[in-house]
Scaffold this active site. Structure first.
Site, PDB file in Angstrom:
ATOM      1  N   TYR A  18       4.934  25.844 -54.059  1.00 15.10           N
ATOM      2  CA  TYR A  18       4.706  24.404 -53.874  1.00 15.10           C
ATOM      3  C   TYR A  18       3.547  23.923 -54.771  1.00 15.10           C
ATOM      4  CZ  TYR A  18       3.493  19.881 -52.057  1.00 15.10           C
ATOM      5  OH  TYR A  18       3.198  18.544 -51.985  1.00 15.10           O
ATOM      6  N   ARG A  69      -9.315  21.027 -47.741  1.00 17.61           N
ATOM      7  CA  ARG A  69     -10.220  19.935 -47.351  1.00 17.61           C
ATOM      8  C   ARG A  69      -9.503  18.840 -46.580  1.00 17.61           C
ATOM      9  NH1 ARG A  69     -12.014  17.196 -52.445  1.00 17.61           N
ATOM     10  NH2 ARG A  69      -9.970  16.367 -51.931  1.00 17.61           N
ATOM     11  N   ARG A  85       2.337  16.184 -42.366  1.00 14.44           N
ATOM     12  CA  ARG A  85       2.962  17.037 -43.395  1.00 14.44           C
ATOM     13  C   ARG A  85       1.941  18.081 -43.754  1.00 14.44           C
ATOM     14  NH1 ARG A  85       5.401  15.940 -48.911  1.00 14.44           N
ATOM     15  NH2 ARG A  85       6.423  17.945 -48.686  1.00 14.44           N
ATOM     16  N   PHE A 112     -13.210  17.707 -70.131  1.00 13.71           N
ATOM     17  CA  PHE A 112     -12.083  17.235 -69.319  1.00 13.71           C
ATOM     18  C   PHE A 112     -11.572  18.331 -68.377  1.00 13.71           C
ATOM     19  CE2 PHE A 112      -7.430  17.251 -68.911  1.00 13.71           C
ATOM     20  CZ  PHE A 112      -7.241  16.087 -68.175  1.00 13.71           C
TER      21      PHE A 112
END
Ligand code: RWZ
Length: 362
Positions: free
Chosen positions: A159, A203, A216, A276
């Site tokens: 997932y 978290r 969910r 980044f």
């Protein structure tokens, strides 16, 4: 008439356009506007990218945010949602396509998706191909998990691969396509996404379990089932000890990706690409350290202090990365309780992180 402007004014305009001015193109301006409203931190790190990558990464972000908004909206019937997710990689080419869903900024994004499509169509073919392929793979993966639950640790990794690992893989392809970077191995790019995604899942326990109408959940039963009969049980104060043990097992699972992240970051060539990539990873390891052994995860939101965030955003070089990983892994290590069932595994991952950093600090 730009040719009539004094040289200094022209320089000033060029500098403003090169930094973080609102783009003249209304389609890109919409994408940057949404980006700024939904993620302040991603907006900062994307806007400091060089001109060859900035717009492509912004559009990639906003396209995936659209997919995410569809996946997240529990009021859309499954038989409507699944084809939207699977076809999203085709609909991004069609500026007449839109589908109203989500709330607030996300609803605004979905209702005005033509701007995103137009901005996408303005990118080079190389960037479009990467974004479309990643959107197809993520949409298909999300569709697969609409009906099935995250049961095993393998399901959890699968997932997270769809919703975050693919982001890492796509960004590495964009970097390579820009000519600024070598192509990173997919497994390291995947780990970059999983390290960020897994701390978000940890978290957000309380937020996700309190979701109305139905929660969910993404914590795998293979982990939480060792500590409770139901995932909701961790909310109750009498289950605090088991809750924290489960939390520590989840944090430990996430920490397994940290050394891959260091290896990925050490190969980044361009300084703004490094910033980044590195800033979200250092924020993540700081969150792992804050959440570890912390019952507050089950009571409310565990947030990083503003002053700390400001310091992480000063990251410039690979030695700053090693310093950050060393510091936050030490903070986490100082919280390990030897009676915790995952203590040895947690310590092993910390030792590996610190061994990778040690040659570059002191
Ligand atoms: C192209 C920089 C909205 C990000 C992905 C795309 C859709 C959401 C799952 C982000 C860090 C939290 C943002 C792990 C990647 N799925 N979570 C760029 C996007 C972690 C970012 C967010 C994922 C994502």
């Amino acid at each position: 008439h730009p040719e009539e402007l004094p040289a200094l004014v022209k320089l000033k305009i060029a500098a403003m356009q090169a930094s973080r001015a609102i783009p003249a193109d209304p389609d890109l301006a919409f994408c940057y506007g949404i980006l700024t409203r939904v993620s302040r931190s991603f907006s900062i790190v994307i806007q400091q990218l060089g001109p060859e990558l900035r717009d492509a990464v912004c559009v990639f972000y906003v396209v995936l945010r659209g997919l995410d908004t569809v996946e997240d909206d529990m009021s859309i019937p499954i038989e409507v949602k699944v084809p939207i997710l699977k076809d999203f990689h085709k609909t991004i080419y069609d500026p007449s396509w839109h589908f109203s869903c989500g709330v607030k900024d996300y609803k605004e994004l979905m209702e005005n998706f033509r701007f995103v499509s137009n901005a996408f169509l303005g990118l080079s073919k190389g960037y479009q191909d990467v974004i479309a392929e990643m959107t197809q793979r993520m949409g298909a993966g999300m569709a697969k998990f609409i009906e099935s639950e995250v049961e095993t640790v393998d399901d959890y990794d699968e997932y997270c691969h769809y919703v975050a690992g693919i982001v890492g893989i796509g960004l590495s392809r964009l970097f390579h396509s820009s000519g600024l970077e070598a192509l990173a191995p997919d497994s390291l790019s995947n780990s970059m996404g999983l390290f960020l995604q897994k701390i978000n899942i940890v978290r957000d326990y309380l937020e996700d379990i309190n979701e109305i109408p139905a929660p969910r959940m993404f914590w795998p039963r293979e982990i939480w089932g060792r500590y409770a009969a139901l995932l909701e049980d961790f909310k109750q104060e009498e289950n605090s000890e088991k809750a924290v043990q489960c939390l520590n097992a989840m944090v430990t699972n996430g920490l397994s990706h940290a050394t891959d992240c260091l290896q990925y970051l050490s190969a980044v060539n361009d300084p703004s690409n490094l910033r980044f990539c590195a800033i979200p990873q250092i924020m993540a390891i700081a969150s792992y350290a804050m959440c570890y052994n912390n019952i507050e995860v089950f009571r409310g939101v565990v947030k990083i202090r503003r002053g700390l965030t400001a310091k992480v955003f000063e990251t410039r070089s690979m030695s700053d990365v090693y310093e950050g990983f060393y510091k936050f892994s030490s903070i986490l290590a100082s919280k390990i309780d030897n009676k915790d069932p995952s203590a040895a595994a947690t310590q092993k991952y910390i030792d590996n992180i610190q061994a990778a950093c040690e040659p570059y600090i002191f």
